[in-house]
Design a protein around this motif. Structure first.
Motif, PDB file in Angstrom:
ATOM      1  N   ASP A 169       0.845  -1.192   0.000  1.00  0.00           N
ATOM      2  CA  ASP A 169       0.000   0.000   0.000  1.00  0.00           C
ATOM      3  C   ASP A 169       0.884   1.247   0.000  1.00  0.00           C
ATOM      4  O   ASP A 169       1.617   1.491   0.965  1.00  0.00           O
ATOM      5  CB  ASP A 169      -0.875  -0.034   1.269  1.00  0.00           C
ATOM      6  CG  ASP A 169      -1.747   1.199   1.392  1.00  0.00           C
ATOM      7  OD1 ASP A 169      -1.663   2.101   0.533  1.00  0.00           O
ATOM      8  OD2 ASP A 169      -2.518   1.252   2.374  1.00  0.00           O
ATOM      9  N   GLY A 173       0.249 -11.570  -5.744  1.00  0.00           N
ATOM     10  CA  GLY A 173      -0.670 -11.436  -4.621  1.00  0.00           C
ATOM     11  C   GLY A 173      -1.083 -12.794  -4.084  1.00  0.00           C
ATOM     12  O   GLY A 173      -1.001 -13.801  -4.788  1.00  0.00           O
ATOM     13  N   GLU A 182     -10.061 -13.875 -11.714  1.00  0.00           N
ATOM     14  CA  GLU A 182     -10.927 -12.742 -11.456  1.00  0.00           C
ATOM     15  C   GLU A 182     -10.715 -12.225 -10.019  1.00  0.00           C
ATOM     16  O   GLU A 182     -10.521 -11.036  -9.786  1.00  0.00           O
ATOM     17  CB  GLU A 182     -12.377 -13.231 -11.655  1.00  0.00           C
ATOM     18  CG  GLU A 182     -13.395 -12.162 -11.928  1.00  0.00           C
ATOM     19  CD  GLU A 182     -12.977 -11.163 -13.007  1.00  0.00           C
ATOM     20  OE1 GLU A 182     -12.473 -11.598 -14.077  1.00  0.00           O
ATOM     21  OE2 GLU A 182     -13.131  -9.953 -12.752  1.00  0.00           O
ATOM     22  N   THR A 183     -10.727 -13.187  -9.071  1.00  0.00           N
ATOM     23  CA  THR A 183     -10.639 -12.811  -7.657  1.00  0.00           C
ATOM     24  C   THR A 183      -9.329 -12.092  -7.333  1.00  0.00           C
ATOM     25  O   THR A 183      -9.285 -11.241  -6.454  1.00  0.00           O
ATOM     26  CB  THR A 183     -10.761 -14.079  -6.781  1.00  0.00           C
ATOM     27  OG1 THR A 183     -11.861 -14.844  -7.268  1.00  0.00           O
ATOM     28  CG2 THR A 183     -10.963 -13.753  -5.322  1.00  0.00           C
ATOM     29  N   SER A 184      -8.260 -12.453  -8.030  1.00  0.00           N
ATOM     30  CA  SER A 184      -6.947 -11.892  -7.677  1.00  0.00           C
ATOM     31  C   SER A 184      -6.560 -10.701  -8.550  1.00  0.00           C
ATOM     32  O   SER A 184      -5.464 -10.172  -8.421  1.00  0.00           O
ATOM     33  CB  SER A 184      -5.869 -12.972  -7.814  1.00  0.00           C
ATOM     34  OG  SER A 184      -5.734 -13.382  -9.159  1.00  0.00           O
ATOM     35  N   LYS A 185      -7.474 -10.283  -9.412  1.00  0.00           N
ATOM     36  CA  LYS A 185      -7.141  -9.224 -10.371  1.00  0.00           C
ATOM     37  C   LYS A 185      -6.554  -7.981  -9.678  1.00  0.00           C
ATOM     38  O   LYS A 185      -5.505  -7.483 -10.063  1.00  0.00           O
ATOM     39  CB  LYS A 185      -8.402  -8.830 -11.143  1.00  0.00           C
ATOM     40  CG  LYS A 185      -8.156  -8.634 -12.607  1.00  0.00           C
ATOM     41  CD  LYS A 185      -9.443  -8.441 -13.356  1.00  0.00           C
ATOM     42  CE  LYS A 185      -9.103  -8.277 -14.828  1.00  0.00           C
ATOM     43  NZ  LYS A 185     -10.268  -8.416 -15.662  1.00  0.00           N
ATOM     44  N   ASP A 186      -7.250  -7.515  -8.647  1.00  0.00           N
ATOM     45  CA  ASP A 186      -6.814  -6.287  -7.966  1.00  0.00           C
ATOM     46  C   ASP A 186      -5.447  -6.444  -7.326  1.00  0.00           C
ATOM     47  O   ASP A 186      -4.608  -5.550  -7.416  1.00  0.00           O
ATOM     48  CB  ASP A 186      -7.810  -5.906  -6.857  1.00  0.00           C
ATOM     49  CG  ASP A 186      -9.088  -5.350  -7.448  1.00  0.00           C
ATOM     50  OD1 ASP A 186      -9.099  -5.123  -8.681  1.00  0.00           O
ATOM     51  OD2 ASP A 186     -10.048  -5.172  -6.694  1.00  0.00           O
ATOM     52  N   VAL A 187      -5.238  -7.564  -6.641  1.00  0.00           N
ATOM     53  CA  VAL A 187      -3.970  -7.706  -5.921  1.00  0.00           C
ATOM     54  C   VAL A 187      -2.807  -7.950  -6.878  1.00  0.00           C
ATOM     55  O   VAL A 187      -1.650  -7.902  -6.457  1.00  0.00           O
ATOM     56  CB  VAL A 187      -4.005  -8.823  -4.838  1.00  0.00           C
ATOM     57  CG1 VAL A 187      -5.040  -8.510  -3.764  1.00  0.00           C
ATOM     58  CG2 VAL A 187      -4.211 -10.204  -5.435  1.00  0.00           C
ATOM     59  N   ARG A 188      -3.085  -8.211  -8.144  1.00  0.00           N
ATOM     60  CA  ARG A 188      -2.013  -8.402  -9.113  1.00  0.00           C
ATOM     61  C   ARG A 188      -1.698  -7.140  -9.917  1.00  0.00           C
ATOM     62  O   ARG A 188      -0.931  -7.177 -10.859  1.00  0.00           O
ATOM     63  CB  ARG A 188      -2.355  -9.563 -10.057  1.00  0.00           C
ATOM     64  CG  ARG A 188      -2.292 -10.928  -9.361  1.00  0.00           C
ATOM     65  CD  ARG A 188      -2.467 -12.090 -10.323  1.00  0.00           C
ATOM     66  NE  ARG A 188      -3.824 -12.253 -10.780  1.00  0.00           N
ATOM     67  CZ  ARG A 188      -4.239 -12.009 -12.034  1.00  0.00           C
ATOM     68  NH1 ARG A 188      -3.407 -11.582 -12.938  1.00  0.00           N
ATOM     69  NH2 ARG A 188      -5.496 -12.206 -12.361  1.00  0.00           N
ATOM     70  N   GLU A 189      -2.316  -6.032  -9.519  1.00  0.00           N
ATOM     71  CA  GLU A 189      -2.099  -4.782 -10.248  1.00  0.00           C
ATOM     72  C   GLU A 189      -1.177  -3.849  -9.479  1.00  0.00           C
ATOM     73  O   GLU A 189      -1.434  -3.581  -8.296  1.00  0.00           O
ATOM     74  CB  GLU A 189      -3.435  -4.085 -10.483  1.00  0.00           C
ATOM     75  CG  GLU A 189      -3.860  -4.164 -11.935  1.00  0.00           C
ATOM     76  CD  GLU A 189      -5.286  -3.724 -12.121  1.00  0.00           C
ATOM     77  OE1 GLU A 189      -5.676  -2.696 -11.537  1.00  0.00           O
ATOM     78  OE2 GLU A 189      -6.012  -4.445 -12.843  1.00  0.00           O
ATOM     79  N   ARG A 191       0.467  -0.666  -7.840  1.00  0.00           N
ATOM     80  CA  ARG A 191      -0.165   0.519  -7.252  1.00  0.00           C
ATOM     81  C   ARG A 191       0.798   1.702  -7.118  1.00  0.00           C
ATOM     82  O   ARG A 191       0.403   2.776  -6.705  1.00  0.00           O
ATOM     83  CB  ARG A 191      -0.781   0.171  -5.898  1.00  0.00           C
ATOM     84  CG  ARG A 191      -1.955  -0.808  -6.048  1.00  0.00           C
ATOM     85  CD  ARG A 191      -2.576  -1.150  -4.718  1.00  0.00           C
ATOM     86  NE  ARG A 191      -3.057   0.023  -4.021  1.00  0.00           N
ATOM     87  CZ  ARG A 191      -3.436   0.022  -2.736  1.00  0.00           C
ATOM     88  NH1 ARG A 191      -3.380  -1.089  -2.039  1.00  0.00           N
ATOM     89  NH2 ARG A 191      -3.861   1.129  -2.169  1.00  0.00           N
TER      90      ARG A 191
END
Ligand code: FES
Ligand SMILES: [Fe+2]
Length: 424
Positions: free
Chosen positions: A282, A402, A414-421, A423
């Motif tokens: 983060d 992630g 799909e579920t891990s999409k955000d944590v693999r981007e 930041r």
């Protein structure tokens, strides 16, 4: 894919003119830590990279030079040189070179001589980012844009970077780094703890998606109560791994979520410089005070774990990594202290270059065979005159790894999409 002796040779030789050596010479690759040459006009550092002996120095203006280790005059070691007034001066006859290898002064020649304009030191372009000095050792007309992994955009207060050398070929080190299955065994440092996510399922199912940067894989462990423990890894060509440290081994959110990884850079065919990194997942949360030092200690890289003044670990093949058989019986799976030291013991114990024609790969080795395939494809591509996969920064800019707990039956991609981007 069965690896023959010939394929193994092709995969593991890193010198100039070898198929893989030429592939590595098409990427920006780490040559040393910035901290190894922290101060302008400070002591130079020896660099061994892809079988070449080099010397790095930071000049008076703070620019980094990476030159051939030997003076072009009569081959004296520039490592002993005087780093002064924007150049490195050989202490044999005083010839002086700038970061580009230009000879600025050859005081053993007569005044007014033009001779110095005809000699130059071997020099490679460098780029500093992410606490690392990156170098490009290939043909200048094929040089890609500088690297742009998320790592290089992370501010210093959010980032920890270290280096340890491993006495074996780079590929078996990578193969440990993209092998989630071994963590259920080799890194079980708490034998009594059966609630550990990696102990609950010791045969993860792997799914591998090749991508422009290399590949992404998901490892799925069924951990009970309808839950799946997902770890996603990125393999970034040609020798980098990125993974997540977002949850603990008990499935709780990590107190300090980080992105982790390693870059395994061949020093030569039989030795690897391992760059270890971790940064805040983060951007709003800089790295907590002692976090990095504690992490390094757990990995086996506390200051006292190194041979003084070097990147070599005290636990090494000559002393069987100080394996403690009592600890092995009672507390940890290996009896070897330090998570990454455990890796080194297993990887170096295969021999400096493992003979892959003797292996029997199983279902959890899918990521490993994919990495080999991509590396071999890259040798073909470079021989055809093309650019290898993942050299362009656009391919690796936006990714990270992630890990998370999800309900059985969900789509991990799909579920891990955000944590693999990325930041940062
Ligand atoms: S060998 Fe370096 S100046 Fe002579
Ligand atoms: Fe490991």
């Amino acid at each position: 894919m069965r690896i023959t002796r010939e394929m193994n040779e092709r995969l593991t030789r890193v010198g100039e003119g070898t198929p893989m050596g030429e592939v590595f010479r098409r990427y920006w690759i780490p040559a040393l830590l910035s901290s190894e040459i922290a101060e302008p006009d400070g002591p130079p550092a020896r660099v061994r990279l892809l079988g070449e002996d080099l010397v790095a120095f930071r000049d008076s203006a703070g620019d980094v030079g990476l030159l051939g280790a030997h003076c072009p005059h009569r081959r004296a070691p520039l490592f002993f040189g005087r780093n002064e007034e924007c150049g490195l001066r050989c202490v044999y006859h005083g010839w002086k070179f700038d970061v580009h290898g230009n000879c600025l002064d050859a005081p053993s020649e007569p005044p007014g001589s033009q001779f110095r304009f005809r000699v130059g030191a071997l020099s490679y372009p460098t780029h500093e980012a992410g606490g690392l000095v990156w170098a490009y050792l290939g043909p200048i007309d094929r040089m890609p844009q500088p690297p742009d992994h998320e790592l290089v955009r992370v501010p210093a207060g959010h980032l920890g970077v270290s280096r340890s050398n491993e006495p074996c070929n780079y590929l078996q080190a990578i193969e440990g780094g993209i092998d989630t299955a071994h963590s259920s065994f080799a890194h079980n440092n708490d034998l009594g703890n059966t609630g550990h996510l990696r102990a609950l399922d010791t045969h993860p199912r792997l799914e591998v998606d090749t991508a422009a940067h290399g590949f992404t894989y998901g490892s799925l462990r069924q951990v009970g109560q309808g839950r799946v423990y997902l770890r996603t890894y990125q393999f970034v060509m040609p020798f980098m791994q990125i993974r997540g440290g977002l949850i603990t081994w008990q499935g709780e959110p990590a107190a300090y979520p980080v992105i982790h990884g390693h870059i395994w850079v061949p020093m030569d065919d039989e030795n690897t410089a391992v760059y270890n990194f971790a940064y805040s997942a983060d951007p709003a949360q800089p790295m907590a005070g002692e976090w990095w030092a504690d992490h390094e200690r757990e990995m086996g890289r506390a200051p006292e774990d190194y041979e003084p003044g070097t990147h070599w670990l005290i636990r090494n093949p000559d002393n069987d990594f100080l394996i403690d058989r009592h600890v092995q019986r009672t507390r940890t799976f290996t009896g070897i202290a330090g998570v990454n030291t455990q890796d080194y013991a297993l990887q170096t114990g295969m021999g400096r270059i493992v003979d892959r024609s003797q292996e029997a790969l199983g279902s959890t080795d899918l990521a490993i065979s994919t990495a080999r395939r991509l590396l071999l494809e890259a040798t073909d591509e470079v021989e055809r005159g093309g650019a290898p996969r993942g050299a362009a920064p656009a391919t690796h800019r936006a990714i990270r790894g992630g890990d998370l707990l999800m309900s059985a039956g969900s789509d991990w991609r799909e579920t891990s999409k955000d944590v693999r981007e990325a930041r940062f």
